[in-house]
Write a protein that holds these residues in place. Structure first.
Motif, short mmCIF file in Angstrom:
data_model
loop_
_atom_site.label_atom_id
_atom_site.label_comp_id
_atom_site.label_asym_id
_atom_site.label_seq_id
_atom_site.Cartn_x
_atom_site.Cartn_y
_atom_site.Cartn_z
N GLU A 191 0.85 -1.19 0.00
CA GLU A 191 0.00 0.00 0.00
C GLU A 191 0.89 1.23 0.00
OE1 GLU A 191 -3.95 -1.23 2.45
OE2 GLU A 191 -2.08 -1.22 3.62
N GLY A 192 0.60 2.17 -0.90
CA GLY A 192 1.39 3.38 -0.98
C GLY A 192 0.54 4.60 -1.26
N GLU A 193 1.17 5.72 -1.47
CA GLU A 193 0.46 6.97 -1.71
C GLU A 193 -0.26 6.96 -3.06
OE1 GLU A 193 3.00 10.33 -1.30
OE2 GLU A 193 3.62 9.84 0.75
N LYS A 194 0.31 6.27 -4.05
CA LYS A 194 -0.25 6.31 -5.41
C LYS A 194 -1.04 5.06 -5.78
CE LYS A 194 1.61 10.29 -6.51
NZ LYS A 194 0.78 11.49 -6.78
N ALA A 195 -0.78 3.96 -5.08
CA ALA A 195 -1.45 2.72 -5.46
C ALA A 195 -1.33 1.70 -4.34
CB ALA A 195 -0.83 2.14 -6.74
N SER A 196 -2.19 0.70 -4.43
CA SER A 196 -2.09 -0.48 -3.57
C SER A 196 -2.35 -1.69 -4.44
CB SER A 196 -3.10 -0.42 -2.42
OG SER A 196 -4.43 -0.35 -2.91
N GLY A 197 -1.61 -2.76 -4.20
CA GLY A 197 -1.78 -3.94 -5.02
C GLY A 197 -0.68 -4.95 -4.77
N ILE A 198 -0.63 -5.95 -5.63
CA ILE A 198 0.27 -7.08 -5.43
C ILE A 198 1.56 -6.88 -6.22
CG2 ILE A 198 0.52 -9.57 -5.75
CD1 ILE A 198 -2.52 -9.79 -5.43
N GLY A 199 2.66 -7.16 -5.56
CA GLY A 199 3.98 -7.14 -6.17
C GLY A 199 4.54 -8.54 -6.24
N SER A 200 5.87 -8.64 -6.18
CA SER A 200 6.52 -9.93 -6.39
C SER A 200 7.89 -9.93 -5.73
CB SER A 200 6.67 -10.19 -7.89
OG SER A 200 7.47 -11.32 -8.13
N PRO A 201 8.34 -11.09 -5.22
CA PRO A 201 9.73 -11.17 -4.76
C PRO A 201 10.73 -11.00 -5.90
CG PRO A 201 8.68 -13.34 -4.73
CD PRO A 201 7.59 -12.34 -4.99
N HIS A 202 10.25 -11.02 -7.14
CA HIS A 202 11.10 -10.82 -8.30
C HIS A 202 11.57 -9.38 -8.44
CE1 HIS A 202 12.61 -12.26 -12.18
NE2 HIS A 202 12.14 -11.17 -12.75
N THR A 203 10.84 -8.45 -7.85
CA THR A 203 11.15 -7.02 -7.95
C THR A 203 11.32 -6.43 -6.55
OG1 THR A 203 8.76 -6.72 -8.24
CG2 THR A 203 10.13 -6.56 -10.22
N PRO A 204 11.79 -5.19 -6.44
CA PRO A 204 12.06 -4.62 -5.12
C PRO A 204 10.83 -4.55 -4.22
CG PRO A 204 13.15 -3.33 -6.82
CD PRO A 204 12.25 -4.30 -7.54
N ASP A 205 11.09 -4.51 -2.94
CA ASP A 205 10.04 -4.36 -1.94
C ASP A 205 9.24 -3.08 -2.21
OD1 ASP A 205 8.90 -5.23 0.71
OD2 ASP A 205 9.60 -3.24 1.28
N HIS A 206 7.93 -3.15 -2.03
CA HIS A 206 7.02 -2.01 -2.17
C HIS A 206 6.75 -1.66 -3.63
CE1 HIS A 206 4.73 0.80 0.19
NE2 HIS A 206 5.16 1.83 -0.48
N TYR A 207 7.16 -2.54 -4.55
CA TYR A 207 6.87 -2.34 -5.97
C TYR A 207 5.65 -3.16 -6.36
CZ TYR A 207 11.03 0.29 -7.46
OH TYR A 207 11.98 1.26 -7.65
N ILE A 208 4.62 -2.49 -6.90
CA ILE A 208 3.39 -3.12 -7.36
C ILE A 208 3.51 -3.38 -8.86
CG2 ILE A 208 0.90 -2.73 -7.69
CD1 ILE A 208 1.04 -0.95 -5.16
N TRP A 209 2.84 -4.43 -9.33
CA TRP A 209 2.88 -4.76 -10.76
C TRP A 209 1.61 -4.33 -11.46
CZ3 TRP A 209 5.89 -9.16 -13.28
CH2 TRP A 209 7.14 -9.31 -12.67
N HIS A 210 1.77 -3.74 -12.64
CA HIS A 210 0.60 -3.37 -13.45
C HIS A 210 -0.18 -4.61 -13.90
CE1 HIS A 210 2.57 0.71 -14.25
NE2 HIS A 210 1.41 0.96 -13.67
N ILE A 211 0.52 -5.73 -14.12
CA ILE A 211 -0.18 -6.96 -14.50
C ILE A 211 -1.18 -7.35 -13.41
CG2 ILE A 211 0.15 -9.45 -14.76
CD1 ILE A 211 2.69 -8.81 -16.35
N ALA A 212 -0.76 -7.25 -12.16
CA ALA A 212 -1.65 -7.62 -11.05
C ALA A 212 -2.82 -6.66 -10.94
CB ALA A 212 -0.86 -7.67 -9.75
N LEU A 213 -2.59 -5.38 -11.19
CA LEU A 213 -3.70 -4.42 -11.17
C LEU A 213 -4.72 -4.75 -12.25
CD1 LEU A 213 -1.96 -0.96 -10.55
CD2 LEU A 213 -3.22 -2.37 -8.90
#
Length: 445
Positions: free
Chosen positions: A339-361
């Motif tokens: 959860e962040g100021e601009k978005a909330s959603g699912i990320g991945s251990p493949h990318t940095p912490d706190h990074y959300i993926w557009h695919i998941a959105l």
């Protein structure tokens, strides 16, 4: 972003114009959709004597998964546009060739040029870019073949080569039902993240027999923690039914019966070993299990995911266990929900912490049943493209100008498919088309 100037086919332009008409009040959505929808067509399709090769964007290899997802939105016009249909068929036939070359590989070279990860300790060939075995890499081409057939009515796709591909996939998934004793597959990579190699001397995640089929890696290309990746097995159960329908139309009854039986075995394994009773959310699906009591409770942004069950066709968007699982994975109980100021959603251990993926959105938006959630997803897309007007792999939930992969065609295609679903345009024969009307209110305006 590298681009090749191509004339946009009239069929694709009509789709773009339709979106512009519906979103006449929102020029930002218009621009985002146009960029995303034509990104794969303009920049990743490479024509040669063998047909159409599809790069992912910033990596010059063809992933079986990514290439399928990248071209999927163009199925919406395949019935009316022979050139688009021909391109899609060429992609499918190339995927078939690669699967028959090595069903354990996930990404391939355009020619036998020895590019990619040739130093990996596995059975590489000059055609293979990477040989990470992922169940979904075999699911996606079967899905694309089936959807092409449904979209176009082109029965020439029901070719003897398709039977060979289905046989090979069936045999691999049967072998991998007992990975410990029967599998020939090993994979190791030196000097890398632990997620880029398999432990136990390349044998990978431990598993006991459950009826499900083993996977070495996730659709993120990260190693599985446990051998049975539940979303991938869900996808396999669905596409085996697609294979049954196509094989039945080809009068290949024996193989049709075999794939049907395997689909049922996999689904029984999922329903027996792939669920737990969560103290907060009730009955939910787990992300991975070894079949021996160990489970991994999470979801990853990449598709197949637990979030994508209705998109894949494994469960209805109103199924109670799915809804429980959805509530879990869209909460802080999922270690990769941010959860962040601009978005909330699912990320991945493949990318940095706190990074959300557009695919998941995109998946969250297409599987939502309430208009308010779909609207929130669209707002998050508009707030997270980092002023590039393209989608990315992952982005910082607070500072979207920080992102990974500026040229990632899969994400652009997924966004465009979300917008198409918003205006009632679906891939013919897809679960989304069959589920349309389940939303509480599907009006755009």
């Amino acid at each position: 972003m590298m681009t090749e100037q191509k004339k946009i086919p009239a069929s694709l332009q009509r789709i773009i114009d339709r979106v512009k008409e519906v979103y006449a009040h929102d020029t930002e959505v218009q621009k985002l959709f146009e960029n995303g929808f034509i990104n794969t067509y303009e920049t990743t399709l490479k024509q040669d004597g063998a047909g159409t090769f599809v790069i992912t964007g910033d990596i010059p290899a063809m992933w079986l998964r990514d290439s399928s997802a990248q071209v999927r939105p163009y199925l919406t016009v395949a019935a009316e546009d022979r050139e688009i249909a021909s391109m899609l068929k060429q992609v499918i036939e190339r995927q078939w060739k690669y699967i028959l070359h090595d069903p354990y590989a996930n990404a391939f070279n355009r020619t036998a040029n020895n590019k990619g990860h040739q130093q990996d300790r596995t059975e590489m060939s000059p055609w293979i870019w990477e040989r990470k075995y992922e169940v979904d890499s075999l699911c996606y081409p079967l899905q694309l073949t089936y959807l092409y057939w449904k979209a176009t009515g082109d029965n020439t796709i029901l070719h003897p080569t398709l039977k060979k591909v289905a046989e090979v996939i069936y045999q691999v998934w049967k072998v991998e039902q007992n990975h410990e004793e029967n599998s020939p597959y090993l994979f190791e990579r030196d000097n890398c993240r632990v997620s880029d190699t398999l432990l136990r001397n390349g044998k990978g995640g431990y598993s006991v027999k459950t009826g499900m089929t083993w996977s070495g890696f996730r659709p993120s290309d990260d190693a599985c923690l446990y051998g049975y990746l539940i979303p991938a097995n869900m996808f396999a159960a669905v596409v085996l039914e697609y294979a049954r329908e196509m094989l039945t139309a080809m009068e290949e009854t024996e193989l049709a019966n075999k794939v049907t039986a395997l689909s049922r075995e996999i689904k029984a394994g999922i329903e027996t070993y792939g669920k737990i009773d969560h103290p907060v959310f009730g009955e939910i699906y787990v992300y991975e299990t070894d079949g021996d009591g160990n489970v991994n409770l999470m979801d990853d942004a990449n598709v197949p995911s637990l979030l994508s069950m209705p998109y894949l066709g494994y469960a209805a968007p109103t199924d109670q266990t799915y809804l429980n699982t959805r509530e879990f994975i869209l909460s802080r109980h999922n270690p990769y929900y941010y959860e962040g100021e601009k978005a909330s959603g699912i990320g991945s251990p493949h990318t940095p912490d706190h990074y959300i993926w557009h695919i998941a959105l995109a998946i969250q938006g297409m599987t939502a049943v309430e208009r308010a959630e779909k609207d929130r997803i669209l707002d998050m897309f508009k707030n997270s493209h980092g002023s590039t007007y393209y989608m990315h792999e992952g982005f910082d939930a607070d500072r979207p100008e920080n992102y990974t992969r500026s040229w990632f065609a899969w994400a652009n295609s997924m966004f465009s498919e979300f917008i198409l679903s918003e205006i009632g345009v679906y891939v013919p024969g897809s679960p989304l088309e069959r589920q349309k009307g389940t939303e509480v209110d599907n009006r755009v305006l």
